[in-house]
Design an enzyme around this catalytic site. Structure first.
Site, short mmCIF file in Angstrom:
data_model
loop_
_atom_site.label_atom_id
_atom_site.label_comp_id
_atom_site.label_asym_id
_atom_site.label_seq_id
_atom_site.Cartn_x
_atom_site.Cartn_y
_atom_site.Cartn_z
N TYR A 83 0.95 -1.46 0.13
CA TYR A 83 -0.35 0.16 0.06
C TYR A 83 0.69 1.53 -0.14
O TYR A 83 1.74 1.41 1.03
CB TYR A 83 -0.51 0.15 1.26
N GLU A 106 -3.30 7.79 -4.41
CA GLU A 106 -3.71 6.92 -3.35
C GLU A 106 -2.77 4.99 -4.52
O GLU A 106 -3.48 4.84 -5.99
CB GLU A 106 -4.76 5.83 -3.10
#
Ligand code: GDP
Ligand code: MN
Length: 387
Positions: free
Chosen positions: A109, A197
């Protein structure tokens, strides 16, 4: 402003981040051809909507043949996808992204957001990619790495390498990982993004570091100087009332409640929301018609509010400083001649030319409930719903 995954990936790739080969398609035949063009033996068909968590909602389909790519595209195009981020109304799929499938060794992530309290950009990373950052924070908080970047200095090599080391990336991939992280940072800061993101950022079986999914949001107030970003806007993905409002210079945010508001000034609008809540009601929207709202603008505001089916009462709250109550009153009267309002209307006027304004309203014979103060207006609006 949000953009689609494929648009965000194109941006990242311009900043040196590696992305899988892919192409956009608007029809099943188109998608099948794209798959052949891309080559390989496995493809991912990805619904392009302004939302994450598409996988769980059936919006990401792995395919073995170009024909399967066409079928998956057919299934998704025109469909409404409801994810845990879209709200119950969902979002319509109008574009499909076809990508060569990646063999994933590790999902990571990587997120970049503003940290307003420290006036810096916060990089958040974790070894637990694939799930949402909220889930990671709940289930594996110990894996989360945070790195604060001073905006005036920018991200330094050592900071990017530190994040890469923190993610447990093998020595021979550290350099590439650092380049990827810096690429994301540069895209963020050079294009006035508010969020980048990459979830997941993956290490493939072939030891490539790839952005497999990407979300980007941008600062609306900076779009005037970012033409290449503002042209990526897809209004079909936005709340239709909000699009209507922004096209007409109205500052509007759709909310969940049933009290529609027409207010001049953002501060007064905020105070009115508070007052409505205090009175036990729920606002259906935030709407600031601006300091110098003309009768035409008031008419547009009434049109906008009356398009919202949730609205059970309309509250007009005007404090005229620059503005004049008689102009606003004229706007209200004009609006009610053009639009049929089926719900009760509460009007509170105060400030410049208030007597004249109230006189215009009374003489017009429109049907409304008068209020003298903000508190009275909020209470009367809440009460009007009950009647
Ligand atoms: P999201 O659900 O909207 O976040 O969409 P993603 O693009 O992140 O896809 C969801 C999940 O599908 C990813 O976390 C991966 O596990 C999986 N996925 C997406 N693309 C590929 C791919 O090319 N290969 C493989 N094996 N899995 C993929
Ligand atoms: Mn994702």
């Amino acid at each position: 402003m949000d953009i689609h995954e494929y648009q965000a990936k194109k941006i990242l790739s311009d900043f040196g981040v590696t992305i899988p080969r892919g192409g956009i398609a608007y029809s099943p035949e188109n998608a099948e051809n794209k798959a052949r063009e891309i080559g390989g033996t496995k493809w991912v068909v990805k619904a392009q909507i302004h939302s994450g968590a598409r996988g769980k909602a059936g919006g990401i389909i792995l395919c073995d043949t170009p024909l399967a790519v066409a079928q998956a595209t057919d299934k998704l195009l025109g469909k409404k996808l409801v994810t845990n981020q879209t709200g119950p109304e969902g979002k319509i799929v109008n574009r499909i992204y076809i990508e060569e499938a990646t063999e994933i060794k590790k999902e990571l992530y990587l997120g970049l957001v503003f940290d307003r309290s420290s006036e810096s950009i916060m990089v958040v990373a974790s070894t637990e990619g694939g799930m949402s950052v909220e889930e990671i924070a709940k289930q594996k908080p110990e894996t989360i790495i945070r790195s604060k970047i001073e905006v005036a200095v920018g991200m330094q090599q050592f900071q990017a390498r530190e994040i890469a080391f923190g993610l447990g990336i093998e020595a021979q991939l550290i350099r590439r990982a650092a380049e990827t992280i810096i690429g994301c940072y540069r895209a963020f800061s050079e294009l006035d993004a508010t969020m980048v993101e990459v979830n997941p950022l993956v290490i493939s079986n072939q030891d490539q570091i790839l952005a497999l999914d990407c979300k980007m949001s941008f600062d609306n107030n900076a779009l005037f100087r970012r033409n290449q970003v503002s042209e990526l806007r897809d209004k079909t993905q936005e709340n239709s009332n909000e699009v209507y409002a922004s096209d007409r210079g109205l500052n509007y945010v759709s909310l969940e409640g049933n009290i529609g508001n027409i207010i001049n000034g953002a501060g007064l609008a905020m105070a009115s929301m508070d007052m409505i809540k205090l009175a036990g009601g729920e606002p259906a929207n935030f709407l600031d018609v601006g300091g110098g709202a003309t009768p035409e603008k008031i008419v547009k505001a009434f049109k906008l509010i009356s398009m919202d089916e949730k609205v059970k009462v309309i509250l007009v709250n005007i404090f005229a400083g620059i503005n004049r109550c008689d102009w606003v009153a004229e706007g209200i009267v004009q609006a009610l001649q053009k639009i049929e309002i089926k719900v009760p209307l509460v009007i509170r006027l105060a400030g410049t030319n208030v007597e004249k304004g109230n006189q215009i309203l009374k003489e017009s014979k429109i049907n409304y409930i008068e209020a003298k103060t903000l508190e009275e207006a909020a209470n009367k609006a809440v009460k009007a719903i009950g009647n």
